[in-house]
Design a protein around this motif. Structure first.
Motif, short mmCIF file in Angstrom:
data_model
loop_
_atom_site.label_atom_id
_atom_site.label_comp_id
_atom_site.label_asym_id
_atom_site.label_seq_id
_atom_site.Cartn_x
_atom_site.Cartn_y
_atom_site.Cartn_z
N LEU A 188 0.84 -1.19 0.00
CA LEU A 188 0.00 0.00 0.00
C LEU A 188 0.88 1.24 0.00
O LEU A 188 1.79 1.37 0.84
CB LEU A 188 -0.89 0.01 1.24
CG LEU A 188 -1.77 -1.24 1.45
CD1 LEU A 188 -2.54 -1.12 2.77
CD2 LEU A 188 -2.75 -1.41 0.29
N PHE A 189 0.63 2.11 -0.95
CA PHE A 189 1.36 3.38 -1.02
C PHE A 189 0.42 4.50 -0.58
O PHE A 189 -0.80 4.42 -0.76
CB PHE A 189 1.79 3.69 -2.47
CG PHE A 189 2.92 2.84 -3.00
CD1 PHE A 189 3.44 1.78 -2.28
CD2 PHE A 189 3.45 3.12 -4.25
CE1 PHE A 189 4.47 1.00 -2.80
CE2 PHE A 189 4.48 2.37 -4.78
CZ PHE A 189 4.99 1.29 -4.05
N ASP A 190 1.02 5.53 -0.03
CA ASP A 190 0.25 6.73 0.30
C ASP A 190 0.41 7.70 -0.88
O ASP A 190 1.52 8.09 -1.22
CB ASP A 190 0.80 7.35 1.59
CG ASP A 190 0.05 8.61 1.98
OD1 ASP A 190 -1.19 8.61 1.86
OD2 ASP A 190 0.70 9.59 2.38
N GLY A 191 -0.69 8.04 -1.52
CA GLY A 191 -0.62 8.94 -2.67
C GLY A 191 -1.00 8.21 -3.95
O GLY A 191 -1.67 7.18 -3.90
N SER A 192 -0.54 8.79 -5.04
CA SER A 192 -0.95 8.22 -6.34
C SER A 192 0.24 7.56 -7.04
O SER A 192 1.34 7.55 -6.49
CB SER A 192 -1.51 9.34 -7.22
OG SER A 192 -0.45 10.22 -7.56
N LEU A 193 -0.03 7.04 -8.22
CA LEU A 193 1.06 6.45 -9.02
C LEU A 193 1.40 7.41 -10.17
O LEU A 193 1.64 6.99 -11.30
CB LEU A 193 0.66 5.07 -9.53
CG LEU A 193 0.47 4.00 -8.46
CD1 LEU A 193 0.09 2.65 -9.08
CD2 LEU A 193 1.73 3.82 -7.62
N THR A 194 1.38 8.67 -9.85
CA THR A 194 1.72 9.69 -10.85
C THR A 194 3.24 9.88 -10.87
O THR A 194 3.85 10.03 -9.80
CB THR A 194 1.04 11.03 -10.49
OG1 THR A 194 -0.36 10.77 -10.34
CG2 THR A 194 1.25 12.08 -11.56
N ALA A 195 3.82 9.87 -12.04
CA ALA A 195 5.27 10.04 -12.16
C ALA A 195 5.58 11.17 -13.15
O ALA A 195 4.66 11.74 -13.77
CB ALA A 195 5.92 8.75 -12.62
N GLY A 196 6.89 11.48 -13.22
CA GLY A 196 7.30 12.54 -14.13
C GLY A 196 7.39 13.88 -13.43
O GLY A 196 7.59 14.91 -14.08
N THR A 197 7.27 13.88 -12.14
CA THR A 197 7.43 15.13 -11.39
C THR A 197 8.89 15.24 -10.98
O THR A 197 9.67 14.31 -11.16
CB THR A 197 6.55 15.12 -10.12
OG1 THR A 197 6.94 14.01 -9.32
CG2 THR A 197 5.08 14.99 -10.47
N VAL A 198 9.25 16.40 -10.40
CA VAL A 198 10.65 16.62 -10.04
C VAL A 198 11.14 15.57 -9.05
O VAL A 198 12.24 15.04 -9.16
CB VAL A 198 10.82 18.04 -9.45
CG1 VAL A 198 12.24 18.26 -8.96
CG2 VAL A 198 10.47 19.06 -10.51
N ASP A 199 10.32 15.26 -8.05
CA ASP A 199 10.80 14.31 -7.05
C ASP A 199 10.37 12.87 -7.34
O ASP A 199 10.74 11.96 -6.59
CB ASP A 199 10.37 14.74 -5.63
CG ASP A 199 8.88 14.98 -5.54
OD1 ASP A 199 8.24 14.95 -6.59
OD2 ASP A 199 8.38 15.21 -4.43
N THR A 200 9.60 12.63 -8.37
CA THR A 200 9.25 11.26 -8.75
C THR A 200 9.48 11.06 -10.25
O THR A 200 8.53 11.13 -11.05
CB THR A 200 7.77 10.94 -8.38
OG1 THR A 200 7.55 11.34 -7.04
CG2 THR A 200 7.47 9.45 -8.52
N PRO A 201 10.72 10.86 -10.62
CA PRO A 201 10.97 10.59 -12.03
C PRO A 201 10.26 9.30 -12.46
O PRO A 201 10.07 8.39 -11.63
CB PRO A 201 12.49 10.43 -12.10
CG PRO A 201 13.02 11.00 -10.83
CD PRO A 201 11.95 10.85 -9.83
N ILE A 202 9.93 9.24 -13.75
CA ILE A 202 9.16 8.10 -14.24
C ILE A 202 9.91 6.79 -13.99
O ILE A 202 9.34 5.82 -13.51
CB ILE A 202 8.87 8.28 -15.76
CG1 ILE A 202 8.02 9.54 -15.95
CG2 ILE A 202 8.15 7.07 -16.34
CD1 ILE A 202 7.93 10.01 -17.40
N GLU A 203 11.19 6.81 -14.28
CA GLU A 203 11.96 5.56 -14.17
C GLU A 203 12.00 5.05 -12.73
O GLU A 203 12.03 3.86 -12.48
CB GLU A 203 13.38 5.77 -14.69
CG GLU A 203 13.47 5.84 -16.20
CD GLU A 203 12.73 4.67 -16.87
OE1 GLU A 203 13.01 3.52 -16.48
OE2 GLU A 203 11.87 4.91 -17.73
#
Lengths: 361, 486
Positions: A188-203
């Motif tokens: 279980l993760f807190d938040g979404s599975l959105t990537a491509g932001t500064v602190d969550t690169p897609i890779e």
């Protein structure tokens, strides 16, 4: 600069069914923490508490978003399944003339045999200044996420954004650890599975999800708050009260590049008379596996107000309480030679009872 | 320690786990800039209201109340700081005095600096020195918590009204014996109403040998070595006995006065003649019956005799005691309730006689469970009239509500042992020389043989003392059925 080395050992009873845990990130967090708190001469610091919200506003094209009005019913599956969750928290505990003092902590929680266990990492205290903000962040990021680094860090320009970035690094490390050490479980993760932001690169996020799939885990990401609207109304407000537990599918959500969604977005109402939450499930997971995973979650975890207890505990365990903040302020004053000062609150000073500054009393 | 708050004469001080302070301890809050210091006594120790503690405790409990087990990777060791903050305590203190230029004043009207004041424990010997509690006639009561001796001045018992109270088996009688022996040592005259025969062996050591006080302890047992002849008794003393102890109505008392005067004129004041006179006196039959029944009560008490050599002159014992110091122990152990009142009435009557005629200078009176033999009107007499005659009373009781409220209000010194009962504490807290919070908070936690001393003997600085042991034969022990079996 020679940095005092601390011996880092894995917590002895970390009883996940996997032999090794990567220790590089906590080690680097500690090194950076100690390094940032070392001063050539005594500094003054102003007590000032402020929690940072990690959920940054992400630009999504939600105009075309539609919510499927046909609920997908969910049935509890009582087959014993290990459920794990993680969360991190960060807080500003004070200010110096050159920067801010922040604390970061993360927690992994898992449920097995009807009992909850946790591993908590931190608090790690950092003194972030304009001079060292990049160095601290880079050093921590290098320790674990070599492959997914964002070159140049265009986003790290604001000192106040740095704490959430560091917390985000710790959170991704915790998520990666859980995805790797768990087998046939639910992460279980807190938040979404959105990537491509500064602190969550897609890779970086993709790598975590790949690891999870390799270990036959299903990642379920719960967002406590969402801004997604369908027909002008929040998607979580449109969910029906009848027929719980169920899922509602969403369609037509198109993120603006470079943002990508690595999960499909649902609205989940997992128990009767409870809240509905935005739920992201890995796009690569087959539909049946998703439904089965939710059935296992309902059948194995406590769902108070429709929110998984494991995730709730992860959040609670890493959140800083007021007395912990006082203790950390005490720590920095004692161990790092910082002198506490009480600078007047300008809001209060100028506007009297109408001034509601950020002062912490 | 840090000064947190001041409300009236209550100080709240924040104390950290490495600072061990307990109830009853004294603290010195020193403001160097103001060149003044407050002396405050800790009356309660509470957890400091640290924000977030409830959340901290709650988060370890998920549903069902089962503990969440886990491991903390805390390399900076913040947990010890969290514990340090969580275990901080709040000391509720009563301001007792202000020290300025080494002089004490009871003022608490100034406010020491919260940021600059230093707070430290004030050792009892330093406080005793500051308050000048020790005098020329020291009585060592026992040891204080910091292993120093608490010494009071016997002159602070002189002319005072004292109360020794506490629940059963906490050491009240022991303390009263200690005070008594010390007063006798300073050549004081002491009279004891000994209800349970506890004081009769004060002249003996624990192993039954004579001790230094042997010759100064005069035990008078009514009906045995303590009797009186009618001719040694003044009419008003006997009328006091008849009216107050034997409840003789006024009309009958008037007839008795006539009979008494008639016999005295004929120099025929004997029990036999008195009986005959009552029988043959020309008066109403009801009056005769009333007088006759009281006469027989006097006869049956065994306290009155016609034999002059058998009669003991109380005055002789009193004078002897006054010359060298001594205690007259009136042993009321096997005396019935009515006879007890007769004897007490007689002794008090004679004492007042001797004191008003200045044949005696003053007497310290120790009265155990006085409600069992002291008549109603004597309570007021003791706090008003008798003090002027020179009778300085110490009441000893385990039932504080049997002592009248005005006695507490007028009491100069209170020696308080443990009480757990709210009602008892409530009664004692009415004493004028101490605040209710101190009494209620400290007395509740006193261990056996520990006494909270309040009043003039400690210059109004309440102090807890462990009463010292004495080598005297104890007689106040409870008789046990299973004693030999254990």
């Amino acid at each position: 600069m020679v940095i005092e080395q601390y011996t880092i050992a894995t917590p002895p009873k970390y009883n996940f069914p996997q032999p090794t845990i990567d220790e590089a990130l906590p080690q680097r967090l500690l090194e950076q923490s100690m390094g940032s708190l070392r001063y050539p001469q005594p500094q003054h610091f102003q007590l000032n508490q402020q929690s940072f919200q990690q959920s940054a506003k992400i630009d999504l094209h939600a105009e075309t978003l539609q919510l499927g009005m046909q609920p997908i019913p969910l049935k509890p599956i009582h087959e014993e399944t290990q459920i794990a969750a993680c969360d991190t928290s960060t807080i500003k505990i004070g200010e110096t003339s050159t920067g801010i003092l922040i604390a970061v902590r993360g927690a992994n929680v898992w449920k097995k045999h009807r009992s909850y266990k946790y591993n908590r990492f931190g608090p790690f205290i950092f003194h972030i200044t304009e001079e060292n903000k990049k160095e601290v962040y880079d050093a921590i990021e290098r320790a674990y996420f070599v492959s997914g680094r964002v070159q140049g860090h265009p986003g790290i320009v604001n000192l106040m954004q740095n704490p959430t970035r560091i917390a985000s690094l710790l959170e991704r490390w915790l998520q990666a650890t859980l995805s790797r050490v768990l087998n046939n479980g639910i992460v279980l993760f807190d938040g979404s599975l959105t990537a491509g932001t500064v602190d969550t690169p897609i890779e970086r996020l993709r790598g975590i999800l790949v690891k999870a799939r390799e270990c036959k885990n299903v990642v379920l990401a719960f967002s406590k708050i969402t801004n997604l609207r369908a027909k002008g109304r929040l998607i979580t407000d449109l969910a029906l009260e009848r027929g719980t537990p169920y899922l509602l599918e969403t369609t037509g959500l198109k993120p603006k590049p470079p943002i990508v969604l690595l999960g499909d977005v649902y609205v989940a109402r997992l128990s009767h008379r409870s809240f509905a939450f935005r739920l992201d499930i890995d796009k690569e997971d087959p539909y049946e596996q998703r439904i089965e995973a939710l059935g296992k979650l309902i059948g194995n975890d406590v769902l108070s107000q429709g929110y998984p207890e494991t995730l709730r505990l992860a959040h609670i365990l890493c959140t800083f309480t007021a007395n912990e903040v006082i203790a950390m302020q005490h720590f920095v004053a004692r161990r790092c030679g910082l002198i506490i000062i009480n600078r007047p609150d300008m809001h209060r000073l100028l506007f009297g009872p109408f001034g509601r500054g950020e002062s912490y009393s | 320690m840090k000064l947190y708050r001041k409300e009236g004469n209550i100080l709240q001080i924040l104390s950290f786990p490495n600072e061990t302070v307990e109830k009853g301890d004294y603290l010195l809050v020193e403001d160097m800039e103001a060149r003044k210091a407050l002396i405050a006594q800790v009356i309660d120790v509470q957890f400091a209201s640290v924000p977030g503690v409830l959340e901290e405790l709650l988060r370890s409990l998920p549903d069902g109340g089962e503990l969440v087990l886990g491991e903390d990777f805390d390399p900076l060791e913040i947990a010890s700081h969290i514990n340090y903050i969580q275990d901080a305590s709040l000391l509720v203190c009563k301001i007792r005095a202000t020290v300025e230029n080494e002089n004490l004043s009871p003022s608490s009207s100034w406010l020491p600096s919260r940021s600059q004041s230093t707070i430290k424990r004030l050792p009892v010997p330093t406080l005793l020195k500051l308050a000048r509690i020790e005098g020329k006639l020291p009585i060592i009561l026992g040891g204080t918590k910091d292993s120093s001796l608490l010494t009071i001045d016997a002159s602070h018992l002189d002319g005072r009204l004292n109360i020794i109270t506490g629940k059963k088996e906490t050491g009240k009688s022991h303390l009263s014996k200690l005070l008594m022996i010390n007063l006798v040592g300073y050549k004081a005259t002491v009279v004891v109403f000994d209800l349970n025969g506890e004081y009769i062996s004060l002249g003996m050591t624990g192993d039954g040998k004579r001790n230094a006080h042997y010759d100064k302890i005069h035990v008078l047992t009514p009906g045995q070595n303590f009797k009186t002849a009618l001719k040694h008794v003044n009419l008003h003393v006997l009328l006091g006995i008849l009216i107050h102890a034997l409840h003789l109505p006024g009309t009958s008392a008037r007839e008795f006065r006539r009979i008494w005067q008639s016999l005295r004129e004929k120099d025929m004041l004997t029990l036999h003649e008195l009986g005959e006179a009552i029988r043959n006196w020309n008066c109403n039959q009801l009056v005769r019956d009333a007088l006759s029944s009281r006469y027989h009560a006097l006869i049956n008490s065994g306290f009155f005799t016609d034999s002059v050599c058998e009669a003991t002159l109380l005055e002789d014992s009193l004078f002897k005691a006054e010359e060298h110091g001594g205690a007259i122990v009136i042993n009321l152990r096997n005396t019935s309730a009515i006879d007890r009142q007769v004897v007490v009435e007689y002794v008090l009557g004679r004492l007042v006689e001797q004191l008003t005629s200045w044949k005696l200078k003053a007497t310290f009176l120790f009265a155990e469970e006085a409600h069992l033999y002291l008549r109603e009107t004597y309570w007021d007499d003791i706090v008003t009239r008798m003090r002027h005659f020179g009778i300085f009373t110490t009441f000893i009781t385990n039932q504080p509500d049997t002592v009248k409220e005005n006695i507490y209000r007028q009491a100069d010194n209170i020696f308080l042992f443990n009480f757990t009962n709210e009602h008892d504490l409530e009664v004692v807290s009415r004493a004028a020389r101490v605040d209710a919070e101190t009494v209620k908070s400290i007395a509740r936690d006193l261990p056996p043989h520990h006494c909270l001393v309040l009043g003039k003997v400690v210059k109004d600085f309440p102090m807890v003392v462990k009463v010292k042991a004495m080598d005297v034969k104890t007689m106040g022990e409870t008789r046990l059925f299973f004693k030999d079996m254990n």
